[in-house]
Design a protein around this motif. Structure first.
Motif, short mmCIF file in Angstrom:
data_model
loop_
_atom_site.label_atom_id
_atom_site.label_comp_id
_atom_site.label_asym_id
_atom_site.label_seq_id
_atom_site.Cartn_x
_atom_site.Cartn_y
_atom_site.Cartn_z
N MET A 127 0.65 -1.27 0.15
CA MET A 127 -0.07 -0.28 0.08
C MET A 127 0.93 1.34 0.39
O MET A 127 0.42 2.23 -0.11
N ASN A 128 1.74 1.30 0.81
CA ASN A 128 2.76 2.36 0.58
C ASN A 128 3.15 2.81 -0.79
O ASN A 128 2.99 4.22 -1.49
N GLN A 129 3.33 1.95 -1.66
CA GLN A 129 4.09 1.96 -2.92
C GLN A 129 2.49 2.39 -3.99
O GLN A 129 3.26 3.83 -4.98
N ILE B 156 -0.02 6.36 6.69
CA ILE B 156 1.26 6.37 5.47
C ILE B 156 1.30 7.76 4.90
O ILE B 156 2.84 7.75 4.42
N LEU B 157 0.21 8.58 4.25
CA LEU B 157 0.61 9.78 4.47
C LEU B 157 1.60 10.75 5.75
O LEU B 157 2.67 11.59 5.10
N LYS B 158 1.28 10.21 6.57
CA LYS B 158 2.15 11.06 7.99
C LYS B 158 3.59 10.34 8.08
O LYS B 158 4.37 11.20 7.98
N ILE C 109 8.70 13.43 2.11
CA ILE C 109 8.22 13.45 0.94
C ILE C 109 7.35 13.92 0.17
O ILE C 109 6.89 14.42 -0.83
N LEU C 110 6.29 14.47 1.43
CA LEU C 110 5.04 15.54 0.72
C LEU C 110 5.10 16.02 2.42
O LEU C 110 5.78 16.17 3.56
N LYS C 111 4.69 17.41 2.26
CA LYS C 111 3.56 18.11 3.49
C LYS C 111 2.58 17.95 3.76
O LYS C 111 1.75 18.45 2.23
N SER D 79 -8.66 1.73 3.89
CA SER D 79 -9.32 2.93 4.72
C SER D 79 -8.59 3.79 4.68
O SER D 79 -8.12 4.36 4.30
N ARG D 80 -9.11 5.37 4.96
CA ARG D 80 -8.90 6.75 5.92
C ARG D 80 -7.74 5.64 6.78
O ARG D 80 -6.83 7.25 6.75
N VAL D 81 -7.82 5.14 7.82
CA VAL D 81 -6.68 5.76 8.93
C VAL D 81 -5.03 4.56 7.90
O VAL D 81 -4.17 5.32 8.62
#
Length: 207
Positions: free
Chosen positions: A146-148, A187-189, A196-198, A180-182
């Motif tokens: 899922m990360n990729q 992953i985004l955090k 990698i992102l903000k 799921s949103r969780v």
């Protein structure tokens, strides 16, 4: 002029352009408009003039999975198949950005395949391009964690929007990746912690 509006990779004959001009219907759309829904009877084939459209498939539990994006000059292979077979839609097409398309009557699909070499070449190449994208989506689902998948998704959306900002909620991303949103928030955090992102409210900036 229609020829300038279309700007596809295909070099359509002047006669074909004239037919598209006289028979096609130009449709303006806004971001998040549902352009084609599941089980809808297909009455025309959309040829994208500008903007971007995402093609989604619904699973048995009423979740959705992003298959691919359409950009300027693209047509949806699955929509073409439904047009030629006079079947109901098996996908949902939602506008990713504002844009414009031209709706081509189903009745002309078979006729133009036989009549215009440029249209036949365009249709076959479109099928091939969409098949490649479908295979990438399958590989992404089958072989990537899922990360990729999230990374690939963010890069695709950023490319479509021609920038580094992605205006989407965590829930919207989860819906399109059928998770799921969780999970997406976690992953985004982690990606933010890796610089990698903000993350912002309903917005993501790729660094």
């Amino acid at each position: 002029m229609l020829k300038d509006l279309l700007q596809t990779n295909a070099s359509f004959e002047e006669e074909l352009l004239e037919e598209i001009n006289s028979l096609g219907k130009i449709v303006d759309f806004k971001s998040n408009d549902i352009l084609i829904d599941l089980n809808e009877q297909i009455k025309g084939m959309p040829l994208l003039i500008n903007g971007a459209i995402k093609i989604l498939r619904e699973d048995y539990n009423e979740g959705e999975l992003l298959l691919y994006f359409l950009e300027k000059g693209d047509v949806c292979a699955m929509t073409m198949a439904c047009c030629l077979g006079k079947k109901q839609s098996k996908i949902r097409a939602i506008a990713e950005t504002d844009g414009q398309l031209i709706m081509i009557p189903i009745s002309k699909m078979d006729e133009w395949l036989a009549k215009y070499p440029s249209w036949r070449k365009f249709v076959f190449e479109s099928y091939n391009n969409r098949l490649d994208e479908m295979l990438f989506a399958i590989d992404n689902l089958a072989f990537n964690d899922m990360n990729q998948r999230v990374k690939n998704y963010l890069l695709d959306v950023a490319t479509i929007n021609k920038g580094r900002k992605i205006i989407k909620t965590h829930q919207e991303i989860a819906n399109e990746l059928n998770t799921s949103r969780v999970v997406i928030s976690r992953i985004l955090k982690a990606l933010e912690n890796d610089n990698i992102l903000k993350l912002h409210r309903n917005e993501i900036t790729i660094l």
